[in-house]
Design a protein around this motif. Structure first.
Motif, PDB file in Angstrom:
ATOM      1  N   UNK A  25       0.838  -1.198   0.000  1.00 60.66           N
ATOM      2  CA  UNK A  25       0.000   0.000   0.000  1.00 60.66           C
ATOM      3  C   UNK A  25       0.872   1.247   0.000  1.00 60.66           C
ATOM      4  N   UNK A  26       2.006   1.204   0.717  1.00 60.80           N
ATOM      5  CA  UNK A  26       2.920   2.336   0.770  1.00 60.80           C
ATOM      6  C   UNK A  26       3.782   2.430  -0.488  1.00 60.80           C
ATOM      7  N   UNK A  27       3.749   1.378  -1.320  1.00 61.41           N
ATOM      8  CA  UNK A  27       4.603   1.356  -2.504  1.00 61.41           C
ATOM      9  C   UNK A  27       6.051   1.004  -2.186  1.00 61.41           C
ATOM     10  N   UNK A  28       6.286   0.392  -1.004  1.00 56.09           N
ATOM     11  CA  UNK A  28       7.656  -0.029  -0.668  1.00 56.09           C
ATOM     12  C   UNK A  28       7.922  -1.413  -1.213  1.00 56.09           C
ATOM     13  N   UNK A  29       8.955  -1.553  -2.010  1.00 58.27           N
ATOM     14  CA  UNK A  29       9.307  -2.903  -2.447  1.00 58.27           C
ATOM     15  C   UNK A  29      10.093  -3.610  -1.343  1.00 58.27           C
ATOM     16  N   UNK A  30       9.440  -4.464  -0.569  1.00 58.82           N
ATOM     17  CA  UNK A  30      10.150  -5.169   0.494  1.00 58.82           C
ATOM     18  C   UNK A  30      10.333  -6.627   0.100  1.00 58.82           C
ATOM     19  N   UNK A  31      11.067  -7.355   0.920  1.00 55.17           N
ATOM     20  CA  UNK A  31      11.371  -8.727   0.574  1.00 55.17           C
ATOM     21  C   UNK A  31      10.384  -9.684   1.215  1.00 55.17           C
ATOM     22  N   UNK A  32       9.675 -10.450   0.381  1.00 53.58           N
ATOM     23  CA  UNK A  32       8.758 -11.450   0.945  1.00 53.58           C
ATOM     24  C   UNK A  32       9.551 -12.533   1.653  1.00 53.58           C
ATOM     25  N   UNK A  33      10.718 -12.852   1.105  1.00 48.46           N
ATOM     26  CA  UNK A  33      11.550 -13.884   1.735  1.00 48.46           C
ATOM     27  C   UNK A  33      11.869 -13.484   3.165  1.00 48.46           C
ATOM     28  N   UNK A  34      12.302 -12.229   3.337  1.00 52.13           N
ATOM     29  CA  UNK A  34      12.732 -11.799   4.655  1.00 52.13           C
ATOM     30  C   UNK A  34      11.546 -11.581   5.578  1.00 52.13           C
ATOM     31  N   UNK A  35      10.391 -11.263   4.995  1.00 52.36           N
ATOM     32  CA  UNK A  35       9.191 -11.100   5.806  1.00 52.36           C
ATOM     33  C   UNK A  35       8.817 -12.424   6.460  1.00 52.36           C
ATOM     34  N   UNK A  36       8.781 -13.476   5.649  1.00 51.59           N
ATOM     35  CA  UNK A  36       8.367 -14.778   6.186  1.00 51.59           C
ATOM     36  C   UNK A  36       9.434 -15.293   7.160  1.00 51.59           C
ATOM     37  N   UNK A  37      10.699 -14.987   6.870  1.00 46.98           N
ATOM     38  CA  UNK A  37      11.763 -15.416   7.780  1.00 46.98           C
ATOM     39  C   UNK A  37      11.624 -14.679   9.117  1.00 46.98           C
ATOM     40  N   UNK A  38      11.300 -13.385   9.039  1.00 46.53           N
ATOM     41  CA  UNK A  38      11.042 -12.616  10.262  1.00 46.53           C
ATOM     42  C   UNK A  38       9.935 -13.267  11.080  1.00 46.53           C
ATOM     43  N   UNK A  80      15.447  -6.917  -3.481  1.00 48.63           N
ATOM     44  CA  UNK A  80      16.699  -6.200  -3.264  1.00 48.63           C
ATOM     45  C   UNK A  80      17.525  -6.198  -4.532  1.00 48.63           C
ATOM     46  N   UNK A  81      17.495  -7.347  -5.221  1.00 52.12           N
ATOM     47  CA  UNK A  81      18.274  -7.466  -6.447  1.00 52.12           C
ATOM     48  C   UNK A  81      17.728  -6.507  -7.509  1.00 52.12           C
ATOM     49  N   UNK A  82      16.399  -6.500  -7.643  1.00 49.97           N
ATOM     50  CA  UNK A  82      15.793  -5.639  -8.663  1.00 49.97           C
ATOM     51  C   UNK A  82      16.076  -4.160  -8.382  1.00 49.97           C
ATOM     52  N   UNK A  83      15.960  -3.769  -7.109  1.00 54.88           N
ATOM     53  CA  UNK A  83      16.228  -2.378  -6.753  1.00 54.88           C
ATOM     54  C   UNK A  83      17.689  -2.033  -7.058  1.00 54.88           C
ATOM     55  N   UNK A  84      18.590  -2.953  -6.694  1.00 52.32           N
ATOM     56  CA  UNK A  84      20.013  -2.746  -6.968  1.00 52.32           C
ATOM     57  C   UNK A  84      20.286  -2.620  -8.450  1.00 52.32           C
ATOM     58  N   UNK A 144      15.205   1.740   4.298  1.00 57.14           N
ATOM     59  CA  UNK A 144      14.611   1.741   5.643  1.00 57.14           C
ATOM     60  C   UNK A 144      13.542   0.657   5.745  1.00 57.14           C
ATOM     61  N   UNK A 145      12.728   0.531   4.708  1.00 58.91           N
ATOM     62  CA  UNK A 145      11.667  -0.478   4.759  1.00 58.91           C
ATOM     63  C   UNK A 145      12.254  -1.895   4.789  1.00 58.91           C
ATOM     64  N   UNK A 146      13.426  -2.085   4.161  1.00 64.09           N
ATOM     65  CA  UNK A 146      14.070  -3.410   4.216  1.00 64.09           C
ATOM     66  C   UNK A 146      14.485  -3.750   5.632  1.00 64.09           C
ATOM     67  N   UNK A 147      15.052  -2.740   6.314  1.00 60.06           N
ATOM     68  CA  UNK A 147      15.575  -2.994   7.660  1.00 60.06           C
ATOM     69  C   UNK A 147      14.428  -3.302   8.632  1.00 60.06           C
ATOM     70  N   UNK A 148      13.282  -2.644   8.413  1.00 55.05           N
ATOM     71  CA  UNK A 148      12.135  -2.868   9.306  1.00 55.05           C
ATOM     72  C   UNK A 148      11.492  -4.240   9.071  1.00 55.05           C
ATOM     73  N   UNK A 149      11.641  -4.775   7.846  1.00 49.19           N
ATOM     74  CA  UNK A 149      10.878  -5.967   7.466  1.00 49.19           C
ATOM     75  C   UNK A 149      11.018  -7.148   8.419  1.00 49.19           C
ATOM     76  N   UNK A 150      12.249  -7.547   8.714  1.00 48.03           N
ATOM     77  CA  UNK A 150      12.442  -8.713   9.588  1.00 48.03           C
ATOM     78  C   UNK A 150      11.821  -8.517  10.974  1.00 48.03           C
ATOM     79  N   UNK A 151      12.167  -7.405  11.666  1.00 46.70           N
ATOM     80  CA  UNK A 151      11.547  -7.211  12.983  1.00 46.70           C
ATOM     81  C   UNK A 151      10.023  -7.070  12.925  1.00 46.70           C
ATOM     82  N   UNK A 152       9.516  -6.418  11.884  1.00 45.78           N
ATOM     83  CA  UNK A 152       8.051  -6.258  11.777  1.00 45.78           C
ATOM     84  C   UNK A 152       7.395  -7.623  11.676  1.00 45.78           C
ATOM     85  N   UNK A 153       7.959  -8.484  10.808  1.00 49.24           N
ATOM     86  CA  UNK A 153       7.427  -9.841  10.674  1.00 49.24           C
ATOM     87  C   UNK A 153       7.496 -10.587  11.997  1.00 49.24           C
TER      88      UNK A 153
END
Length: 429
Positions: free
Chosen positions: A110-123, A369-373, A397-406
């Motif tokens: 919704x925010x338009x942040x491209x975050x990592x689903x992999x890292x979300x589920x790992x979180x 992360x790869x696509x953004x890079x 910033x949204x990447x760093x929050x992803x793991x703890x948020x999950x």
């Protein structure tokens, strides 16, 4: 404890399917949008076409090649040995991780942040493991690899994209006859796409279909597939005529148009690579729950992936892209840097290549992360000023929050589920 699974088995199955669908919907809205954002942003395809391409190729990637990454996710991150006697705890954990990941993906999309689903589920898995078993149950070595991948993935993607872009500038854009050279070298760039993607697929994905080719055969088949694509690409590129009127104001307009057919190939490739790599995130925990319920509570390390689950995952992804994908597509496709078809091509091919390399080595890297890079790498060929650093800052910033948020959400959902279905405490300390 077993009684809980026997009693509520059907409820757990239904919950797992609902959460799994919700999660794959999030993967579609966030991750697939990444895979497609470069193609849409560069104007090579429309959003509608992106949805159709993704529907076919993500689904195919998930269905044909979605087997191998799932194991890493289930096995490597947490050690479930402490709870083999209480399978329902693992079950609550998987459900909590799924739901936590799904919610976070929805917020980020919704925010338009491209975050990592992999890292979300790992979180999510980490949060559950810490809450249910204790800090020692988490494989922190794996987690540090993941944190390292925040740097490594975008860097790899960026370097490959930068190199590809420089090659296009040298061979095509900065020559005396850019249009003729685009026609000359174009098929080679299409060949690269076919070769890379078929290599990935054969190396990585066909295990569960029991098609195993030796390395040499694989290599030759990939070359063959690349050549076939190159031929089709050549036919498509040859149809592009010089558009004098467009070229007057923008010297490379016709050259860019020769890259539109290539972008179509790369976006198909990216969707396939993505489907094979990331579907696991949504359906890995789902498969674990289904396996647990069906076996009456045996905690097994590897469960077969039923085909209906792969199909379900593919379906959720397509719906996600169609409904909410446009926000992340906008970020990747137009907000980081200005993309043209040649730039979009480099970014997408670089991303697909990196994903391939990563899944070959079993690292849980993130396509995002790869696509953004890769998009950044392409932008950098025009100097740092061409990249919008504010957007990059928000994304990182949204990447760093992803793991703890999950993790935090998974802990909350875990205790909620445990409260609802009530159980005595885990082997009490």
């Amino acid at each position: 404890p077993m009684e809980i699974i026997a009693e509520y088995g059907t409820v757990f199955m239904i919950l797992a399917i609902v959460f799994g669908l919700y999660m794959t919907w999030g993967i579609g809205a966030n991750d697939v949008a990444n895979a497609m954002g470069t193609s849409v942003g560069s104007g090579a395809i429309t959003v509608k076409q992106a949805i159709i391409i993704a529907a076919i190729f993500e689904f195919a990637g998930a269905f044909i090649a979605g087997g191998s990454v799932t194991k890493t996710i289930r096995k490597g991150i947490i050690n479930p040995e402490a709870i083999t006697g209480t399978p329902e705890i693992l079950l609550f954990g998987m459900l909590a991780a799924l739901l936590a990941a799904a919610v976070w993906l929805m917020v980020a999309s919704w925010q338009g942040w491209p975050v990592s689903t992999t890292h979300t589920i790992i979180g999510g898995l980490v949060g559950f493991a810490v809450a249910a078993i204790g800090v020692s149950a988490v494989n922190w070595g794996k987690i540090s690899q993941i944190v390292a991948s925040w740097v490594v993935s975008p860097l790899l993607g960026g370097i490959i994209a930068f190199g590809l872009m420089i090659s296009i500038q040298r061979l095509i854009l900065r020559t005396d006859k850019p249009f003729e050279n685009a026609k000359k070298w174009g098929p080679m760039y299409v060949f690269l796409v076919g070769w890379i993607v078929s290599l990935v697929t054969m190396f990585k994905g066909l295990k569960h279909l029991n098609l195993d080719f030796g390395p040499w055969t694989t290599f030759m088949l990939a070359v063959g597939f690349g050549l076939v694509l190159a031929y089709i690409g050549k036919r498509m590129i040859n149809r592009v005529q010089i558009d004098e009127s467009a070229d007057e104001e923008f010297h490379f307009a016709s050259v860019e148009r020769t890259f539109v057919p290539m972008m179509i190939f790369t976006s198909c490739a990216m969707a396939f690579a993505h489907g094979s790599n990331d579907v696991a995130n949504g359906i890995g925990p789902l498969a674990a729950v289904v396996g647990l319920v069906k076996s009456g509570g045996e905690v097994t390390q590897s469960a077969d992936m039923p085909l209906w689950i792969l199909a379900l995952g593919g379906f959720g992804i397509v719906v996600g892209l169609a409904t909410l994908g446009y926000r992340v597509m906008r970020t990747i496709g137009s907000e980081i840097t200005h993309l043209t078809p040649t730039r979009g091509y480099c970014a997408t091919l670089a991303a697909a290549t990196t994903v391939v390399l990563a899944s070959k080595t079993g690292l849980p890297v993130s396509t995002t992360h790869i696509a953004v890079g890769a998009v950044m790498g392409v932008g950098m060929t025009s100097g740092v000023a061409a990249v919008d650093l504010r957007v990059i800052r928000d994304i990182v910033a949204s990447w760093v929050i992803t793991l703890p948020a999950g993790a935090v959400m998974a802990i909350v959902f875990f205790f909620t589920l445990k409260g609802i279905f009530g159980t005595s405490c885990v082997p009490c300390p």
